[in-house]
Design an enzyme around this catalytic site. Sequence first.
Site, PDB file in Angstrom:
ATOM      1  N   LYS A   1       0.844  -1.199   0.000  1.00  0.00           N
ATOM      2  CA  LYS A   1       0.000   0.000   0.000  1.00  0.00           C
ATOM      3  C   LYS A   1       0.875   1.244   0.000  1.00  0.00           C
ATOM      4  O   LYS A   1       0.634   2.192  -0.755  1.00  0.00           O
ATOM      5  CB  LYS A   1      -0.921   0.009   1.222  1.00  0.00           C
ATOM      6  CG  LYS A   1      -2.109  -0.907   1.090  1.00  0.00           C
ATOM      7  CD  LYS A   1      -2.858  -1.086   2.405  1.00  0.00           C
ATOM      8  CE  LYS A   1      -3.921  -2.170   2.263  1.00  0.00           C
ATOM      9  NZ  LYS A   1      -4.407  -2.700   3.519  1.00  0.00           N
TER      10      LYS A   1
ATOM     11  N   GLN B   1      -4.745  -1.422   9.640  1.00  0.00           N
ATOM     12  CA  GLN B   1      -4.747  -2.767   9.046  1.00  0.00           C
ATOM     13  C   GLN B   1      -5.405  -3.767  10.009  1.00  0.00           C
ATOM     14  O   GLN B   1      -5.064  -3.832  11.193  1.00  0.00           O
ATOM     15  CB  GLN B   1      -3.298  -3.199   8.740  1.00  0.00           C
ATOM     16  CG  GLN B   1      -3.168  -4.525   8.032  1.00  0.00           C
ATOM     17  CD  GLN B   1      -3.705  -4.527   6.593  1.00  0.00           C
ATOM     18  OE1 GLN B   1      -3.728  -3.503   5.920  1.00  0.00           O
ATOM     19  NE2 GLN B   1      -4.170  -5.664   6.143  1.00  0.00           N
TER      20      GLN B   1
ATOM     21  N   ASP C   1     -11.317   3.180   4.449  1.00  0.00           N
ATOM     22  CA  ASP C   1     -11.798   1.799   4.393  1.00  0.00           C
ATOM     23  C   ASP C   1     -13.322   1.746   4.289  1.00  0.00           C
ATOM     24  O   ASP C   1     -13.879   0.698   3.944  1.00  0.00           O
ATOM     25  CB  ASP C   1     -11.411   1.056   5.686  1.00  0.00           C
ATOM     26  CG  ASP C   1     -10.168   0.211   5.537  1.00  0.00           C
ATOM     27  OD1 ASP C   1      -9.946  -0.332   4.444  1.00  0.00           O
ATOM     28  OD2 ASP C   1      -9.425   0.088   6.534  1.00  0.00           O
TER      29      ASP C   1
HETATM   30  N1  GUN Z   1      -7.301  -6.576   6.167  1.00  0.00           N
HETATM   31  C1  GUN Z   1      -7.721  -7.289   5.102  1.00  0.00           C
HETATM   32  N2  GUN Z   1      -8.434  -6.513   4.248  1.00  0.00           N
HETATM   33  C2  GUN Z   1      -8.453  -5.279   4.793  1.00  0.00           C
HETATM   34  C3  GUN Z   1      -9.022  -4.050   4.369  1.00  0.00           C
HETATM   35  O1  GUN Z   1      -9.679  -3.922   3.318  1.00  0.00           O
HETATM   36  N3  GUN Z   1      -8.820  -2.999   5.217  1.00  0.00           N
HETATM   37  C4  GUN Z   1      -8.151  -3.116   6.395  1.00  0.00           C
HETATM   38  N4  GUN Z   1      -8.012  -2.026   7.157  1.00  0.00           N
HETATM   39  N5  GUN Z   1      -7.596  -4.250   6.801  1.00  0.00           N
HETATM   40  C5  GUN Z   1      -7.762  -5.314   6.003  1.00  0.00           C
END
Ligand code: GUN
Length: 296
Positions: A54, A98, A121
């Site tokens: 990311k 995350q 998110d």
């Molecule tokens: N862990 C797995 N997928 C995601 C996501 O889309 N956002 C976040 N914050 N954590 C994740």
Amino acid sequence: MPAHLIDGKAIATRLIEHITAAVSDLRAAHDLQPGLAVVLVGDDPASQVYVRNKARQTAAAGMRSFEHVLPASTTQAQLLAVVRQLNRDPGVHGILVQLPLPSHLAEDEVIEAIDPAKDVDGFHPINVGRLSIGAPALVPCTPYGCSLLLRSVQPDPAGQHAVIVGRSNIVGKPMAQLLLALNCTVTIAHSRTRDLPALARSADILVAAVGRPEMVRGDWIKPGACVIDVGINRVPAAEPGKTRLVGDVAFAEAAEVAGAITPVPGGVGPMTIACLLRNTVIAACRVRGIGLPVDF
Ligand code: GUN
């Protein structure tokens, strides 16, 4: 006839190019550089890979990237303090914590501490509620990516029966809202659904988001249906000691029946990060009262 392969990698690449151009325009015309902060707690190797990816792609699109890597021993109060500091930071337009968090931390409280205007998110209850009433919201990235893949083969899926297998807050439920907004007739199936194969066979659009390798078989699919596979499961490969990625759909069987299908890898996965970058640009524009770039 084998299904049309929906190339998520190519579609995500085009979307990222579009976002990169928009960021360049925002910097030149408005002196605005969107910034994304990613918070990782603990040392889960898969999460480390996601977060690194990311950060790399955020910077490559011309945005500012902020990484906060905290030890697994971080307390709830310490994590909330980091989130609140990011809420106050004017250079941060998007915040992503995350998941999953280590088990001693309360995920719901952390999500609710994020400023909804920075919740890229789309997990904050304000954004969940806004999505459900059709108000402008930050929309969860994976389901939004799925809707773009669907629309790449069916620009207007109105009236189609969409069956979503899986009812998670991250994928299943927001996916249902997005498909409803596209005027589909939506059914959410889950572990207690009776005769899931028969229900799946009634779907014009089948979204698999359960996290069970190759659970959806070829004979669950209506001929010509569009199949979107959200699963990313690591399973042992034929070669001893090796692993491979498979989706929630038995791809080879399904591709014989479906009209269109996403592969794993190279389907939904690449779209999630592209949509995260898109949400960060949207959040930055909204906070500065700048209209979104066309076609965004
Ligand atoms: N862990 C797995 N997928 C995601 C996501 O889309 N956002 C976040 N914050 N954590 C994740």
